[in-house]
Design a protein around this motif. Structure first.
Motif, PDB file in Angstrom:
ATOM      1  N   GLU A 208      27.118  16.906  21.157  1.00 15.99           N
ATOM      2  CA  GLU A 208      26.645  15.778  20.346  1.00 15.99           C
ATOM      3  C   GLU A 208      26.063  16.254  19.022  1.00 15.99           C
ATOM      4  OE1 GLU A 208      22.235  15.381  22.476  1.00 15.99           O
ATOM      5  OE2 GLU A 208      23.836  13.969  23.001  1.00 15.99           O
ATOM      6  N   ASP A 209      25.813  17.566  18.905  1.00 19.22           N
ATOM      7  CA  ASP A 209      25.304  18.147  17.655  1.00 19.22           C
ATOM      8  C   ASP A 209      26.421  18.705  16.773  1.00 19.22           C
ATOM      9  OD1 ASP A 209      22.640  17.669  18.492  1.00 19.22           O
ATOM     10  OD2 ASP A 209      22.665  19.508  19.688  1.00 19.22           O
ATOM     11  N   GLY A 210      27.675  18.439  17.142  1.00 17.76           N
ATOM     12  CA  GLY A 210      28.782  18.964  16.366  1.00 17.76           C
ATOM     13  C   GLY A 210      28.766  18.492  14.925  1.00 17.76           C
ATOM     14  N   ALA A 211      29.151  19.377  14.021  1.00 15.00           N
ATOM     15  CA  ALA A 211      29.128  19.049  12.590  1.00 15.00           C
ATOM     16  C   ALA A 211      30.237  18.081  12.214  1.00 15.00           C
ATOM     17  CB  ALA A 211      29.254  20.337  11.776  1.00 15.00           C
ATOM     18  N   HIS A 212      31.341  18.093  12.960  1.00 16.36           N
ATOM     19  CA  HIS A 212      32.493  17.252  12.633  1.00 16.36           C
ATOM     20  C   HIS A 212      32.926  16.452  13.855  1.00 16.36           C
ATOM     21  CE1 HIS A 212      32.790  19.688   9.009  1.00 16.36           C
ATOM     22  NE2 HIS A 212      32.857  20.773   9.779  1.00 16.36           N
ATOM     23  N   GLU A 213      33.620  15.346  13.599  1.00 19.62           N
ATOM     24  CA  GLU A 213      34.218  14.604  14.700  1.00 19.62           C
ATOM     25  C   GLU A 213      35.439  15.361  15.205  1.00 19.62           C
ATOM     26  OE1 GLU A 213      35.001  10.541  13.793  1.00 19.62           O
ATOM     27  OE2 GLU A 213      32.906  10.073  13.343  1.00 19.62           O
ATOM     28  N   ILE A 214      35.744  15.180  16.470  1.00 19.01           N
ATOM     29  CA  ILE A 214      36.810  15.960  17.085  1.00 19.01           C
ATOM     30  C   ILE A 214      38.173  15.700  16.425  1.00 19.01           C
ATOM     31  CG2 ILE A 214      37.274  14.261  18.925  1.00 19.01           C
ATOM     32  CD1 ILE A 214      37.722  16.781  20.754  1.00 19.01           C
ATOM     33  N   ALA A 215      38.372  14.497  15.907  1.00 14.95           N
ATOM     34  CA  ALA A 215      39.652  14.188  15.260  1.00 14.95           C
ATOM     35  C   ALA A 215      39.857  15.005  13.991  1.00 14.95           C
ATOM     36  CB  ALA A 215      39.737  12.698  14.948  1.00 14.95           C
ATOM     37  N   ASP A 216      38.763  15.534  13.418  1.00  9.18           N
ATOM     38  CA  ASP A 216      38.863  16.333  12.202  1.00  9.18           C
ATOM     39  C   ASP A 216      39.055  17.821  12.488  1.00  9.18           C
ATOM     40  OD1 ASP A 216      38.484  14.071  10.604  1.00  9.18           O
ATOM     41  OD2 ASP A 216      36.300  14.229  10.772  1.00  9.18           O
ATOM     42  N   ALA A 217      38.969  18.204  13.751  1.00 11.67           N
ATOM     43  CA  ALA A 217      39.161  19.617  14.111  1.00 11.67           C
ATOM     44  C   ALA A 217      40.653  19.923  14.192  1.00 11.67           C
ATOM     45  CB  ALA A 217      38.489  19.909  15.443  1.00 11.67           C
ATOM     46  N   GLU A 218      41.008  21.145  13.904  1.00  9.53           N
ATOM     47  CA  GLU A 218      42.402  21.581  13.997  1.00  9.53           C
ATOM     48  C   GLU A 218      42.662  22.095  15.416  1.00  9.53           C
ATOM     49  OE1 GLU A 218      45.904  22.215  14.047  1.00  9.53           O
ATOM     50  OE2 GLU A 218      45.298  21.576  12.031  1.00  9.53           O
ATOM     51  N   LEU A 219      43.441  21.333  16.164  1.00  9.92           N
ATOM     52  CA  LEU A 219      43.683  21.663  17.569  1.00  9.92           C
ATOM     53  C   LEU A 219      45.154  21.957  17.854  1.00  9.92           C
ATOM     54  CD1 LEU A 219      41.444  18.874  19.194  1.00  9.92           C
ATOM     55  CD2 LEU A 219      40.799  21.224  18.620  1.00  9.92           C
ATOM     56  N   ARG A 220      45.950  22.143  16.793  1.00  8.15           N
ATOM     57  CA  ARG A 220      47.383  22.386  16.998  1.00  8.15           C
ATOM     58  C   ARG A 220      47.658  23.811  17.456  1.00  8.15           C
ATOM     59  NH1 ARG A 220      50.557  18.431  14.022  1.00  8.15           N
ATOM     60  NH2 ARG A 220      49.201  17.211  12.654  1.00  8.15           N
ATOM     61  N   GLY A 221      46.879  24.751  16.977  1.00 11.80           N
ATOM     62  CA  GLY A 221      47.106  26.149  17.320  1.00 11.80           C
ATOM     63  C   GLY A 221      46.487  26.501  18.654  1.00 11.80           C
ATOM     64  N   PRO A 222      46.537  27.789  19.035  1.00 12.94           N
ATOM     65  CA  PRO A 222      45.949  28.223  20.301  1.00 12.94           C
ATOM     66  C   PRO A 222      44.448  27.897  20.349  1.00 12.94           C
ATOM     67  CG  PRO A 222      46.508  30.104  18.906  1.00 12.94           C
ATOM     68  CD  PRO A 222      47.107  28.913  18.266  1.00 12.94           C
ATOM     69  N   THR A 223      44.036  27.167  21.364  1.00 10.91           N
ATOM     70  CA  THR A 223      42.690  26.591  21.391  1.00 10.91           C
ATOM     71  C   THR A 223      42.064  26.701  22.770  1.00 10.91           C
ATOM     72  OG1 THR A 223      43.328  24.973  19.693  1.00 10.91           O
ATOM     73  CG2 THR A 223      41.357  24.481  20.978  1.00 10.91           C
ATOM     74  N   MET A 224      40.787  27.033  22.800  1.00 11.96           N
ATOM     75  CA  MET A 224      39.976  26.893  24.004  1.00 11.96           C
ATOM     76  C   MET A 224      38.948  25.798  23.742  1.00 11.96           C
ATOM     77  SD  MET A 224      37.306  29.531  25.857  1.00 11.96           S
ATOM     78  CE  MET A 224      38.503  30.460  26.788  1.00 11.96           C
ATOM     79  N   LEU A 225      38.951  24.767  24.587  1.00  9.21           N
ATOM     80  CA  LEU A 225      37.965  23.689  24.508  1.00  9.21           C
ATOM     81  C   LEU A 225      36.844  23.985  25.496  1.00  9.21           C
ATOM     82  CD1 LEU A 225      40.422  20.647  24.501  1.00  9.21           C
ATOM     83  CD2 LEU A 225      39.069  21.443  22.545  1.00  9.21           C
TER      84      LEU A 225
END
Length: 280
Positions: A208-225
């Protein structure tokens, strides 16, 4: 694959074998010592057989069986079938109305991170210290449905092999590699190893303290959530390891989202981005 059991035993009393199976339902330490767990339900058993998960035995209810149960008994690669009375099967199946036809006794695999495939489009979920077997199972189910290639469970957590966890996955457990990691440091070392192999795996934490909304994150490349504990969120150490912290926007009076709901939303956003055509 077709394999017929070589031996059938009939059990009509709460003998030592039955008490051992009872312990597998409720006792985490017993599951770990014996290296086995129970699989309940038509779909989980079917997918376990389909995925060729190592099964040590099948428990069947006495009496006439459905076509599904008969087919499983004829094709599952087990050497032993044990026939129990309806009353005993109902106890193990945790059902009051009707005993299950089959219960599988399955093998617990080693917690080996090589079970998680490493590839350029990899999407992995790390669940930090989950406390609820239902939430853990739901995260595995969502990971399977939304294109992830593995789930890491870090720290002291709900048991991955609790029957409640297995049931909550509705069978996805046997198709989605899920590996327990004693501490976040081990997961971080694995991330470093993946990166050293040429895969630029980015670690994205939900907070909830994230600087950006999740839709603005780049999730196309290799990602660990990274998904945090249901009560306290992700640990400070995990937050420090993240390349980026993102938040899920909320309206209304809710102060936070259920951890499994957060994981499902994050996985859906990653899947949505990966389906969308790239700009330009």
């Amino acid at each position: 694959m077709t394999a017929r059991p070589t031996k059938t035993l009939r059990i009509t009393t709460r003998n030592a074998a039955f008490q051992q199976w009872q312990a597998l339902v409720t006792n985490r330490n017993k599951r770990q010592r014996l290296g086995e767990f129970l699989v309940q339900g038509v779909r989980p058993i079917s997918i376990a057989v389909q995925q060729q998960w190592p099964l040590r035995s099948l428990l069947r209810v006495s009496g006439r069986l459905s076509a599904w149960a008969t087919e499983i008994l004829a094709t599952a690669p087990v050497a032993l079938v044990q026939e129990l009375s309806p009353e005993l099967m109902a106890e193990l199946g945790q059902k009051d109305d009707k005993p299950p036809e089959l219960i599988a006794v399955a093998e617990i695999p080693a917690d080996d991170l090589t079970r998680i495939p490493v590839r350029p489009d990899m999407l992995v979920v790390a669940f930090d210290r989950p406390t609820s077997p239902g939430n853990l199972g739901t995260v595995i189910r969502s990971a399977d449905a939304l294109g992830a290639c593995g789930v890491l469970i870090t720290g002291h957590a709900a048991d991955l092999y609790d029957p409640k966890t297995i049931r909550a996955t509705t069978g996805s457990f046997f198709a989605m590699p899920a590996v327990r990691v004693a501490a976040g440091e081990h997961a971080a070392a694995w991330v470093d190893q993946v990166r050293a192999g040429g895969i630029e795996l980015r670690v994205i934490g939900t907070s909830e303290d994230g600087a950006h909304e999740i839709a603005d994150a780049e999730l196309r490349g290799p990602t660990m959530l990274v998904i945090g504990n249901e009560t306290t969120g992700m640990s400070t150490a995990w937050a420090a390891r993240c390349d980026e912290l993102v938040r899920i926007p909320m309206v209304g009076s809710a102060s936070s989202l259920n951890a499994a709901a957060s994981a499902s939303i994050a996985l859906y956003e990653a899947a949505r981005q990966r389906r969308a055509p790239e700009a330009g």
